[in-house]
Motif scaffolding. Structure first.
Motif, PDB file in Angstrom:
ATOM      1  N   ARG A 825       0.729  -1.148   0.059  1.00 39.22           N
ATOM      2  CA  ARG A 825      -0.074   0.114   0.099  1.00 39.22           C
ATOM      3  C   ARG A 825       0.802   1.131   0.039  1.00 39.22           C
ATOM      4  O   ARG A 825       1.981   1.395   0.638  1.00 39.22           O
ATOM      5  N   GLU A 826       0.480   2.286  -0.821  1.00 37.55           N
ATOM      6  CA  GLU A 826       1.299   3.498  -1.292  1.00 37.55           C
ATOM      7  C   GLU A 826       1.089   4.170   0.340  1.00 37.55           C
ATOM      8  O   GLU A 826      -0.401   4.294   0.532  1.00 37.55           O
ATOM      9  N   GLU A 827       1.816   4.961   0.797  1.00 36.58           N
ATOM     10  CA  GLU A 827       2.027   5.570   2.247  1.00 36.58           C
ATOM     11  C   GLU A 827       0.915   7.052   1.656  1.00 36.58           C
ATOM     12  O   GLU A 827       0.523   7.654   2.252  1.00 36.58           O
ATOM     13  N   GLU A 828       1.326   7.698   0.385  1.00 36.43           N
ATOM     14  CA  GLU A 828       0.762   8.754   0.046  1.00 36.43           C
ATOM     15  C   GLU A 828       0.195   8.399  -1.426  1.00 36.43           C
ATOM     16  O   GLU A 828       0.371   7.557  -2.310  1.00 36.43           O
ATOM     17  N   ILE A 829      -1.252   9.000  -1.463  1.00 38.16           N
ATOM     18  CA  ILE A 829      -1.907   8.758  -2.682  1.00 38.16           C
ATOM     19  C   ILE A 829      -2.209  10.209  -3.365  1.00 38.16           C
ATOM     20  O   ILE A 829      -2.048  11.392  -3.015  1.00 38.16           O
ATOM     21  N   VAL A 842      -3.880  18.131  -9.222  1.00 37.54           N
ATOM     22  CA  VAL A 842      -3.676  17.007  -8.103  1.00 37.54           C
ATOM     23  C   VAL A 842      -2.804  17.173  -7.232  1.00 37.54           C
ATOM     24  O   VAL A 842      -1.638  17.400  -7.368  1.00 37.54           O
ATOM     25  N   ILE A 843      -3.053  16.731  -5.965  1.00 41.89           N
ATOM     26  CA  ILE A 843      -2.152  16.780  -4.611  1.00 41.89           C
ATOM     27  C   ILE A 843      -1.861  15.510  -4.329  1.00 41.89           C
ATOM     28  O   ILE A 843      -2.687  14.580  -4.381  1.00 41.89           O
ATOM     29  N   LEU A 844      -0.884  15.577  -3.550  1.00 41.43           N
ATOM     30  CA  LEU A 844      -0.121  14.438  -2.946  1.00 41.43           C
ATOM     31  C   LEU A 844      -0.343  14.432  -1.407  1.00 41.43           C
ATOM     32  O   LEU A 844      -0.070  15.561  -0.870  1.00 41.43           O
ATOM     33  N   VAL A 845      -1.316  13.427  -0.858  1.00 37.53           N
ATOM     34  CA  VAL A 845      -1.754  13.474   0.307  1.00 37.53           C
ATOM     35  C   VAL A 845      -1.352  12.135   1.122  1.00 37.53           C
ATOM     36  O   VAL A 845      -1.339  11.211   0.472  1.00 37.53           O
ATOM     37  N   ALA A 846      -1.616  12.064   2.599  1.00 40.73           N
ATOM     38  CA  ALA A 846      -1.413  10.817   3.208  1.00 40.73           C
ATOM     39  C   ALA A 846      -2.757   9.971   2.838  1.00 40.73           C
ATOM     40  O   ALA A 846      -3.831  10.578   2.706  1.00 40.73           O
ATOM     41  N   ARG A 847      -2.208   8.626   2.835  1.00 38.49           N
ATOM     42  CA  ARG A 847      -3.578   8.002   2.455  1.00 38.49           C
ATOM     43  C   ARG A 847      -4.741   8.109   3.281  1.00 38.49           C
ATOM     44  O   ARG A 847      -6.041   7.846   2.870  1.00 38.49           O
ATOM     45  N   SER A 849      -5.942  10.504   5.065  1.00 44.99           N
ATOM     46  CA  SER A 849      -6.169  11.833   5.320  1.00 44.99           C
ATOM     47  C   SER A 849      -7.631  11.933   5.379  1.00 44.99           C
ATOM     48  O   SER A 849      -8.165  11.677   4.993  1.00 44.99           O
ATOM     49  N   THR A 850      -7.954  12.846   6.651  1.00 43.89           N
ATOM     50  CA  THR A 850      -9.265  13.241   6.948  1.00 43.89           C
ATOM     51  C   THR A 850      -9.760  14.312   6.061  1.00 43.89           C
ATOM     52  O   THR A 850      -8.984  15.055   4.999  1.00 43.89           O
ATOM     53  N   GLU A 851     -11.040  14.542   6.038  1.00 43.23           N
ATOM     54  CA  GLU A 851     -11.594  15.334   5.047  1.00 43.23           C
ATOM     55  C   GLU A 851     -11.119  16.787   5.499  1.00 43.23           C
ATOM     56  O   GLU A 851     -10.982  17.680   4.296  1.00 43.23           O
ATOM     57  N   GLU A 852     -10.861  17.264   6.509  1.00 46.55           N
ATOM     58  CA  GLU A 852     -10.389  18.515   6.882  1.00 46.55           C
ATOM     59  C   GLU A 852      -8.882  18.638   6.281  1.00 46.55           C
ATOM     60  O   GLU A 852      -8.636  19.541   5.516  1.00 46.55           O
ATOM     61  N   ALA A 853      -8.059  17.626   6.477  1.00 43.14           N
ATOM     62  CA  ALA A 853      -6.841  17.746   5.863  1.00 43.14           C
ATOM     63  C   ALA A 853      -6.679  17.819   4.397  1.00 43.14           C
ATOM     64  O   ALA A 853      -6.042  18.404   3.625  1.00 43.14           O
ATOM     65  N   LEU A 854      -7.718  17.097   3.767  1.00 38.99           N
ATOM     66  CA  LEU A 854      -7.668  17.110   2.252  1.00 38.99           C
ATOM     67  C   LEU A 854      -8.131  18.670   1.815  1.00 38.99           C
ATOM     68  O   LEU A 854      -7.772  19.172   0.962  1.00 38.99           O
ATOM     69  N   ARG A 855      -9.102  19.246   2.569  1.00 37.52           N
ATOM     70  CA  ARG A 855      -9.658  20.542   2.268  1.00 37.52           C
ATOM     71  C   ARG A 855      -8.640  21.310   2.416  1.00 37.52           C
ATOM     72  O   ARG A 855      -8.397  22.334   1.411  1.00 37.52           O
ATOM     73  N   PRO A 880     -13.468  11.153   0.250  1.00 44.00           N
ATOM     74  CA  PRO A 880     -12.188  10.704   0.872  1.00 44.00           C
ATOM     75  C   PRO A 880     -11.223   9.816   0.008  1.00 44.00           C
ATOM     76  O   PRO A 880     -11.799   8.751  -0.399  1.00 44.00           O
ATOM     77  N   GLY A 881     -10.016  10.213  -0.054  1.00 48.94           N
ATOM     78  CA  GLY A 881      -9.300   9.109  -0.792  1.00 48.94           C
ATOM     79  C   GLY A 881      -9.277   9.217  -2.342  1.00 48.94           C
ATOM     80  O   GLY A 881      -8.498   8.503  -2.905  1.00 48.94           O
ATOM     81  N   LYS A 882     -10.504   9.801  -2.990  1.00 54.16           N
ATOM     82  CA  LYS A 882     -10.776   9.914  -4.344  1.00 54.16           C
ATOM     83  C   LYS A 882     -10.922  11.356  -4.911  1.00 54.16           C
ATOM     84  O   LYS A 882     -10.368  11.517  -6.218  1.00 54.16           O
ATOM     85  N   LEU A 883     -11.404  12.448  -4.249  1.00 53.85           N
ATOM     86  CA  LEU A 883     -11.752  13.614  -4.985  1.00 53.85           C
ATOM     87  C   LEU A 883     -12.070  14.825  -4.174  1.00 53.85           C
ATOM     88  O   LEU A 883     -12.639  14.535  -3.045  1.00 53.85           O
TER      89      LEU A 883
END
Length: 889
Positions: A825-829, A842-847, A849-855, A880-883
């Motif tokens: 499993r990738e640690e970042e997606i 396209v952003i690189l984030v931790a797999r 990540s919470t919704e707040e972190a994605l925002r 989460p994890g998609k878009l």
């Protein structure tokens, strides 16, 4: 260039180029490594042997179609065998009990042709070729258990061909008759229908096949036509293309046979004949129509159109035509011309495209449904072997009949129309363009059957014909019985005798095999060479003890290949064709591999043979093969690689230059196995350079990892560095991809490309590995699994590397690497960010990540900040994890 090919070229280029840190003193030498391992493997005759059925392991029977021993393999053969070999090795490594045999389809015309050309007896020529091809297979490193070898030209094999033939004769499945047959002037023998491809010989693609009348032996494959068709639904592991080809070749048609009485030549004038009234069918009385006592039977799939029949059309060689021409020389000459036209059309390969010609016989038939007189014609587009060799011509509702009627100005009568056209409320609707052939229709001009739907009409009209004794429901097949007689020497003698007192008598079982004589003078004159050997022909009748004459035809070589894979399970059995218990364990074949060109020939015959053996009580399975794979061809200079085209590439030459591993791995890497491969020698060289990189990489660290690969060593338990995790992640992603491909898609090209990418990743990390930043235990596991992943594709190299780091003599039964999802499993997606539904970043984030972190990450991106500047953010939609989708105004 496709993306797939671009990826492959990039992978191989990157994998083949040495890095500055490569150790050039660790030189990869397949010329030194491969013969050493080949010798070692040859000293272990049971190395590739299957285990007993009591092993407790799941069985796996993998098989490539056996070759004709023509003398040399080319790269088309290598590709086929490399696919099966990779699969067999993978199955061994995943704990299966594997049967992987090979043999020789050793009878046939090439041996005779070579004997004529080189003055070499066919047996000698064949045995020399077998020895040469077997040597090539061993050098390639193919994992065959030669203890199971089968050679079809040996008496211990063809004895059972004869035994099967006698059993079929006893059950009425083998019979002899005079018929029109396909004759290849190049082969100087008869061909089965399945061996005529578009009018040409299957072996001689430029030789037109002729038609001759000969006494021949046939096998009644048509007795199994419906079962062969029905059981295609069971073959879900077969390519749909192959199933469709067989379905079309069997060609089932449901319909009815209808007998039309022939009018007596002395009949009264036409107005004396009964006709239809406006509403009821009036059956003709024999006394009224003065029938001749003869009839002609037609087969039709559209009895609902019989009121639209305006003539009867016969094949030129129909028996009734011969009766008509006997007293009419002019008609005989015209029919002879039609026969010549039909012959030329057959030889041209497309009888359906024949220019239609016909002749009126001067005779009439009586339509049993309405008493009408129908003129009887003879036409070149009607074939004797299809249906009954006679049709009722309904020009308004059949394309061929329409063309014929227009040419000869015959009546065209509409009797079916679309439902909307026959609806009283739509009486003004236009009639459809003719010929109208749709089945969703209603009948008109059809007496008491008017206004019936076509399906209902077919049922009622067939029942009406059966009730009144002039017709019946029946099924017709395109498939015809298999003619197996061949007028050549090098084949299985047909075990039958001809006795003046007792007729046709089979050779008793205790006198089998009927041996094929040696030292026979082979010519292409006067039929089978066996017919010129009195010592072979003259025999004793086993029934009366009197003189008998032995059959001199030999069997079609497709008899040999129809059941050979059963013999592999017990090849030395001298009491029976095979051990039924062994067959019960191994069958059906789990995976069969071969060319799609055998979809009709070999594969349909082998299915027929299996069903016959089942009915003889020898086996329990209905079908021989669970899964079928048809590999693509190897193309060179724009044509299929073959001797006849002079474009073959010898594996010997490639092995001498680049090694067997590179040669076979390239055949798997250059294209998906089911696609054609465009041969490029540069590709072999590139794969060879890649294997050299693998060799240097593993050997460079062999001393470091060897102690950690000894049995019983503990797994690494300390926290792993980011580099170690990254390498393990790449390794387990590769394990997952290759395992999934072996279990499903067989995209071996991308499997090898994935191994190349793994090697690239390891090579890029070499400075850190050398500096000790990757623990030896972690490195040991990675290199071990790299070798194991490559083992099905490059057995020589991986055997050498396995010996160096694992101490194993062979990796054949080493455990396949285990996939760990957590490590893969990738640690970042990567997460796409949209603005009003349009992708902007396209952003690189931790797999995780919470919704707040994605925002926050999305809004912090420079491209997004620029895009939303001066706008109002209405809402932010997060999957989460998609878009992330930002809605702005």
């Amino acid at each position: 260039m496709s993306a797939n090919k671009t990826t492959q070229k990039t992978a191989i280029a990157a994998a083949a180029e040495p890095s500055p840190s490569s150790s050039y003193e660790l030189r990869y030498s397949p010329a030194e490594i491969e013969p050493r391992w080949q010798k070692r493997w040859a000293e272990q005759p049971d190395l590739y042997g299957a285990e007993p059925s009591t092993s407790g392991k799941p069985k796996y029977y993998v098989l490539e179609m056996l070759p004709y021993p023509s003398g040399q393999l080319h790269m088309g053969h290598v590709r086929n065998y490399a696919i099966g070999d990779a699969l067999a090795r993978y199955m061994w490594m995943t704990g299966h009990n594997v049967l992987h045999p090979m043999g020789w389809d050793a009878f046939g015309l090439p041996a005779e042709n070579a004997a004529l050309k080189n003055n070499t007896p066919p047996r000698q020529w064949t045995e020399q070729n077998i020895a040469a091809m077997k040597r090539q297979m061993e050098r390639i490193g193919l994992s065959y258990d030669w203890r199971n070898e089968v050679t079809t030209c040996l008496p211990e094999y063809y004895r059972w061909n004869q035994w099967f033939f006698v059993r079929m004769f006893e059950r009425g499945l083998a019979y002899r008759k005079k018929s029109k047959v396909n004759w290849c002037p190049e082969c100087c023998t008869v061909l089965a229908n399945e061996q005529v491809i578009n009018g040409y010989c299957w072996r001689h693609e430029e030789t037109l096949v002729e038609q001759r009348d000969l006494e021949q032996w046939f096998l009644r494959i048509t007795n199994y036509a419906q079962e062969l068709l029905d059981d295609l639904s069971k073959l879900n592991g077969w390519p749909e293309k192959v199933r469709t080809m067989q379905r079309n070749w069997i060609g089932r048609s449901e319909g009815a046979e209808v007998a039309f009485q022939i009018e007596d030549e002395a009949s009264a004038s036409e107005d004396e004949h009964p006709s239809r009234d406006s509403g009821t069918v009036v059956l003709p009385e024999r006394d009224d129509v003065k029938p001749s006592g003869k009839s002609v039977t037609v087969f039709t799939t559209r009895i609902d159109t019989i009121f639209g029949a305006t003539s009867i059309v016969l094949a030129p060689e129909h028996g009734l035509v011969k009766a008509f021409t006997g007293s009419n020389p002019t008609l005989a000459d015209e029919v002879s011309a039609l026969i010549d036209q039909q012959k030329k059309a057959r030889e041209g390969g497309d009888i359906a495209a024949i220019e239609k010609h016909g002749v009126f016989t001067g005779h009439y038939a009586i339509n049993p449904f309405n008493g009408e007189r129908l003129p009887i014609w003879v036409a070149n587009y009607i074939l004797l072997e299809y249906g009954t060799g006679a049709i009722m011509s309904v020009p308004a509702h059949d394309e061929r009949d329409y063309d014929f009627a227009k040419k000869y100005d015959l009546e065209i009568r509409i009797v079916i129309l679309p439902r909307r056209t026959t609806d009283p409320e739509n009486s003004g609707a236009e009639e459809p363009m003719l010929p109208y052939t749709a089945e969703d229709s209603l009948l008109m001009n059809s007496g008491e059957f008017n206004m019936l739907g076509n399906q209902e009409a077919q049922h009622k009209m067939t029942a009406f014909a059966e009730e009144h004794g002039f017709g019946r429901a029946t099924v017709s097949y395109r498939l015809k019985d298999w003619g197996i007689s061949r007028q050549r020497y090098w084949g299985t003698p047909i075990p039958m005798l001809y006795c003046e007192k007792d007729g046709i008598v089979p050779v008793p079982d205790d006198q089998l095999p009927v041996l094929l004589p040696e030292n026979v003078e082979i010519t292409l004159e006067g039929g089978s060479p066996l017919g010129r050997l009195p010592e072979f022909i003259n025999a004793i009748c086993p029934k009366c003890g009197g003189p008998a004459r032995r059959e001199t035809d030999t069997m079609d070589t497709f008899v040999d290949s129809s059941w050979y894979f059963y013999r592999y399970t017990s090849p030395t059995d001298d009491k029976a064709p095979f051990d039924s218990a062994a067959v019960s364990y191994w069958f059906p074949i789990d995976q069969y591999i071969g060319g799609v060109e055998h979809a009709i020939l070999h594969l349909i015959y082998s299915r027929f043979w299996t069903k016959v053996m089942r009915d003889l009580g020898l086996i329990r399975n209905d079908e021989p093969v669970e899964r079928l794979f048809t590999q693509g061809m190897v193309i060179k200079n724009g044509a299929k690689m073959s001797k006849s085209k002079g474009n073959v590439v010898s594996p010997d030459e490639m092995i001498a230059r680049y090694g067997a591993d590179a040669t076979r791995a390239y055949s798997l890497f250059a294209a998906p196995p089911d696609r054609d491969l465009d041969w490029q020698e540069d590709g072999v060289a590139g794969v060879s350079r890649f294997l050299g990189r693998v060799y240097r990489l593993v050997m460079k660290y062999a001393d470091r990892v060897r102690p950690h690969l000894a049995p019983g060593r503990a797994a690494y338990s300390e926290p792993l560095s980011p580099l170690s995790l990254a390498l393990l992640r790449k390794l387990h992603q590769t394990i997952h991809k290759i395992t999934v491909d072996f279990d499903g898609r067989w995209h071996f090209n991308t499997c090898i490309a994935a191994i190349m990418e793994l090697v690239n990743t390891l090579t890029a990390a070499e400075p850190s590995i050398t500096a000790g930043e990757v623990p030896d235990l972690v490195l040991a596991g990675i290199l071990r699994d790299l070798v194991l992943l490559l083992a099905p594709f490059a057995p020589y190299l991986t055997a050498e590397l396995g010996k160096q780091i694992l101490g194993n003599e062979t990796l054949l039964r080493a455990q396949w690497p285990k996939y760990d999802e957590s490590l893969a499993r990738e640690e970042e997606i990567e997460v796409p960010v949209q603005i009003n539904g349009k992708l902007r970043a396209v952003i690189l984030v931790a797999r995780d990540s919470t919704e707040e972190a994605l925002r926050d990450a999305a809004l912090a991106d420079e491209k997004i900040q620029a895009a939303v500047a001066g706008k109002t953010i209405v809402k932010i939609i997060i999957v989460p994890g998609k878009l992330v989708n930002i809605v702005v105004q």
